[in-house]
Design a protein around this motif. Structure first.
Motif, PDB file in Angstrom:
ATOM      1  N   LYS A 199      -9.076  -0.465 -15.584  1.00 26.99           N
ATOM      2  CA  LYS A 199      -8.367   0.745 -15.996  1.00 26.99           C
ATOM      3  C   LYS A 199      -9.132   1.526 -17.057  1.00 26.99           C
ATOM      4  CE  LYS A 199      -4.840   3.585 -16.497  1.00 26.99           C
ATOM      5  NZ  LYS A 199      -4.447   4.544 -15.445  1.00 26.99           N
ATOM      6  N   TYR A 200      -9.767   0.797 -18.006  1.00 31.75           N
ATOM      7  CA  TYR A 200     -10.313   1.469 -19.180  1.00 31.75           C
ATOM      8  C   TYR A 200     -11.840   1.471 -19.279  1.00 31.75           C
ATOM      9  CZ  TYR A 200      -5.464   1.338 -20.703  1.00 31.75           C
ATOM     10  OH  TYR A 200      -4.107   1.502 -20.776  1.00 31.75           O
ATOM     11  N   MET A 201     -12.519   0.587 -18.559  1.00 35.61           N
ATOM     12  CA  MET A 201     -13.983   0.588 -18.629  1.00 35.61           C
ATOM     13  C   MET A 201     -14.557   1.703 -17.753  1.00 35.61           C
ATOM     14  SD  MET A 201     -15.212  -3.402 -18.779  1.00 35.61           S
ATOM     15  CE  MET A 201     -16.914  -2.841 -18.973  1.00 35.61           C
ATOM     16  N   PRO A 202     -15.433   2.551 -18.309  1.00 32.65           N
ATOM     17  CA  PRO A 202     -15.967   3.710 -17.569  1.00 32.65           C
ATOM     18  C   PRO A 202     -16.607   3.334 -16.231  1.00 32.65           C
ATOM     19  CG  PRO A 202     -16.536   3.859 -19.885  1.00 32.65           C
ATOM     20  CD  PRO A 202     -15.932   2.499 -19.699  1.00 32.65           C
ATOM     21  N   LEU A 203     -17.333   2.227 -16.183  1.00 33.43           N
ATOM     22  CA  LEU A 203     -18.033   1.853 -14.951  1.00 33.43           C
ATOM     23  C   LEU A 203     -17.086   1.346 -13.867  1.00 33.43           C
ATOM     24  CD1 LEU A 203     -21.178   0.021 -16.410  1.00 33.43           C
ATOM     25  CD2 LEU A 203     -21.029   2.352 -15.494  1.00 33.43           C
ATOM     26  N   LEU A 204     -15.891   0.920 -14.264  1.00 36.72           N
ATOM     27  CA  LEU A 204     -14.953   0.339 -13.307  1.00 36.72           C
ATOM     28  C   LEU A 204     -13.794   1.275 -12.948  1.00 36.72           C
ATOM     29  CD1 LEU A 204     -14.697  -3.274 -14.792  1.00 36.72           C
ATOM     30  CD2 LEU A 204     -16.138  -2.494 -12.900  1.00 36.72           C
ATOM     31  N   LYS A 205     -13.606   2.333 -13.717  1.00 36.39           N
ATOM     32  CA  LYS A 205     -12.468   3.227 -13.505  1.00 36.39           C
ATOM     33  C   LYS A 205     -12.501   3.923 -12.151  1.00 36.39           C
ATOM     34  CE  LYS A 205     -11.004   5.901 -16.782  1.00 36.39           C
ATOM     35  NZ  LYS A 205     -10.952   6.882 -17.883  1.00 36.39           N
ATOM     36  N   SER A 206     -13.693   4.056 -11.571  1.00 38.34           N
ATOM     37  CA  SER A 206     -13.819   4.773 -10.296  1.00 38.34           C
ATOM     38  C   SER A 206     -13.447   3.915  -9.091  1.00 38.34           C
ATOM     39  CB  SER A 206     -15.253   5.289 -10.130  1.00 38.34           C
ATOM     40  OG  SER A 206     -16.179   4.208 -10.145  1.00 38.34           O
ATOM     41  N   VAL A 207     -13.233   2.614  -9.292  1.00 40.82           N
ATOM     42  CA  VAL A 207     -12.868   1.735  -8.178  1.00 40.82           C
ATOM     43  C   VAL A 207     -11.451   2.080  -7.724  1.00 40.82           C
ATOM     44  CG1 VAL A 207     -12.502  -0.658  -7.448  1.00 40.82           C
ATOM     45  CG2 VAL A 207     -14.347  -0.096  -9.053  1.00 40.82           C
ATOM     46  N   PRO A 208     -11.218   2.306  -6.423  1.00 41.44           N
ATOM     47  CA  PRO A 208      -9.877   2.641  -5.928  1.00 41.44           C
ATOM     48  C   PRO A 208      -8.848   1.572  -6.292  1.00 41.44           C
ATOM     49  CG  PRO A 208     -11.521   3.017  -4.228  1.00 41.44           C
ATOM     50  CD  PRO A 208     -12.221   2.298  -5.351  1.00 41.44           C
ATOM     51  N   ASP A 209      -7.602   1.991  -6.480  1.00 43.77           N
ATOM     52  CA  ASP A 209      -6.539   1.077  -6.896  1.00 43.77           C
ATOM     53  C   ASP A 209      -6.366  -0.086  -5.923  1.00 43.77           C
ATOM     54  OD1 ASP A 209      -6.072   2.593  -9.114  1.00 43.77           O
ATOM     55  OD2 ASP A 209      -4.382   3.695  -8.267  1.00 43.77           O
ATOM     56  N   GLY A 210      -6.496   0.209  -4.626  1.00 42.80           N
ATOM     57  CA  GLY A 210      -6.336  -0.838  -3.628  1.00 42.80           C
ATOM     58  C   GLY A 210      -7.338  -1.960  -3.814  1.00 42.80           C
ATOM     59  N   PHE A 211      -8.602  -1.605  -4.039  1.00 41.54           N
ATOM     60  CA  PHE A 211      -9.644  -2.595  -4.258  1.00 41.54           C
ATOM     61  C   PHE A 211      -9.458  -3.291  -5.606  1.00 41.54           C
ATOM     62  CE2 PHE A 211     -12.276  -0.200  -1.086  1.00 41.54           C
ATOM     63  CZ  PHE A 211     -12.435  -1.269  -0.213  1.00 41.54           C
ATOM     64  N   THR A 212      -8.974  -2.544  -6.602  1.00 43.90           N
ATOM     65  CA  THR A 212      -8.746  -3.132  -7.918  1.00 43.90           C
ATOM     66  C   THR A 212      -7.747  -4.279  -7.842  1.00 43.90           C
ATOM     67  OG1 THR A 212      -9.212  -1.046  -9.067  1.00 43.90           O
ATOM     68  CG2 THR A 212      -7.911  -2.682 -10.265  1.00 43.90           C
ATOM     69  N   ILE A 213      -6.656  -4.069  -7.122  1.00 44.70           N
ATOM     70  CA  ILE A 213      -5.634  -5.107  -6.966  1.00 44.70           C
ATOM     71  C   ILE A 213      -6.218  -6.333  -6.291  1.00 44.70           C
ATOM     72  CG2 ILE A 213      -3.470  -5.691  -5.808  1.00 44.70           C
ATOM     73  CD1 ILE A 213      -2.658  -2.751  -6.125  1.00 44.70           C
ATOM     74  N   ILE A 214      -7.004  -6.100  -5.242  1.00 42.60           N
ATOM     75  CA  ILE A 214      -7.609  -7.208  -4.490  1.00 42.60           C
ATOM     76  C   ILE A 214      -8.573  -7.994  -5.373  1.00 42.60           C
ATOM     77  CG2 ILE A 214      -9.131  -7.782  -2.552  1.00 42.60           C
ATOM     78  CD1 ILE A 214      -7.981  -5.305  -1.142  1.00 42.60           C
ATOM     79  N   ILE A 215      -9.435  -7.277  -6.078  1.00 46.09           N
ATOM     80  CA  ILE A 215     -10.454  -7.927  -6.914  1.00 46.09           C
ATOM     81  C   ILE A 215      -9.808  -8.735  -8.036  1.00 46.09           C
ATOM     82  CG2 ILE A 215     -12.371  -7.525  -8.508  1.00 46.09           C
ATOM     83  CD1 ILE A 215     -13.059  -5.031  -6.805  1.00 46.09           C
ATOM     84  N   CYS A 216      -8.839  -8.135  -8.726  1.00 50.92           N
ATOM     85  CA  CYS A 216      -8.188  -8.819  -9.847  1.00 50.92           C
ATOM     86  C   CYS A 216      -7.458 -10.076  -9.376  1.00 50.92           C
ATOM     87  CB  CYS A 216      -7.205  -7.882 -10.541  1.00 50.92           C
ATOM     88  SG  CYS A 216      -7.981  -6.476 -11.370  1.00 50.92           S
ATOM     89  N   ALA A 217      -6.718  -9.944  -8.283  1.00 52.87           N
ATOM     90  CA  ALA A 217      -5.967 -11.094  -7.763  1.00 52.87           C
ATOM     91  C   ALA A 217      -6.896 -12.187  -7.263  1.00 52.87           C
ATOM     92  CB  ALA A 217      -5.036 -10.632  -6.640  1.00 52.87           C
TER      93      ALA A 217
END
Length: 240
Positions: A199-217
């Motif tokens: 959510k807050y790191m500049p290099l990671l903010k561009s990752v789509p929400d769908g992929f973010t959920i998958i990666i974090c989980a």
């Protein structure tokens, strides 16, 4: 391992999810009709695509006349996590669940249904799973129909607030397991930390929400599966 194959038990376990879905789907129904979709179109979306995030992303694309390619890509990215959830759930299925049943059940394998099914002490059978998905599906469809019919009667602030119910319900499902197992609680915290980084790191903010959920989980689950696994218990309560 014993198999939980009680249809009525599945219906009972699905009722809280059904009630939670009513309010969220109600808000979606109002949102979709406000964007120009008819009541029938809105209802068909909920009956054929049981995913709140996917549906909310779908409506604006339809409203502005987006292409089928844009629609397909958005749904694929947002709903990709369900593929991982289905793979995980397959490890809990009893022998009564055949290939056809797997396709039907996967259609309503939402976050909440997945959480309830996998939290079962025993393997889950076909009858139980059909009962478990029936009430949430009816609640999601009914809520959408009522909301679409209500149109713009309720203020926007109220309809937006109704969306909080889905998160409160999911927290209620996760908390008992987090209290029971320290590993589960730490895994949840780990996923939250990863989510904040995206959510807050500049290099990671561009990752789509769908992929973010998958990666974090996936990352948090793999970490705790490797370094702090939860021991299964047999019917006598002994760990193995």
């Amino acid at each position: 391992m014993k198999e939980n194959n009680n249809f009525l038990r599945g219906i009972a376990d699905g009722i809280p999810v059904c009630l939670g879905y009513l309010s969220v789907a109600f808000a979606f129904g109002i949102f979709a009709t406000d964007k120009g979709l008819s009541i029938i179109q809105t209802l068909l979306i909920s009956m054929t695509n049981v995913t709140s995030a996917g549906q909310l992303a779908m409506v604006p694309i339809i409203a502005v006349g987006g292409t089928l390619t844009e629609l397909a890509i958005s749904q694929f990215v947002i709903n990709l996590r369900y593929a991982l959830m289905s793979v995980s759930l397959s490890q809990k299925l009893g022998k009564s669940v055949n290939m056809f049943d797997r396709f039907v059940i996967s259609f309503v394998n939402t976050d909440e249904v997945f959480a309830i099914a996998t939290s079962n002490k025993f393997l889950v059978g076909k009858k139980y799973l059909y009962g478990l998905i029936l009430t949430p599906y009816l609640g999601w469809s009914a809520g959408t129909l009522i909301g679409a019919g209500a149109g713009n009667i309720l203020p926007l602030g109220i309809t937006s607030a109704l969306g909080i119910a889905i998160y409160a319900m999911f927290v209620a499902i996760v908390m008992p397991e987090a209290k029971k197992h320290t590993q589960t609680a730490l895994c949840v915290l780990c996923a939250i930390v990863f989510s904040c980084l995206f959510k807050y790191m500049p290099l990671l903010k561009s990752v789509p929400d769908g992929f973010t959920i998958i990666i974090c989980a996936a990352l948090s689950s793999v970490i705790f599966a490797l370094f702090a696994p939860i021991q299964n218990e047999d019917e006598d309560g002994e760990q193995k």
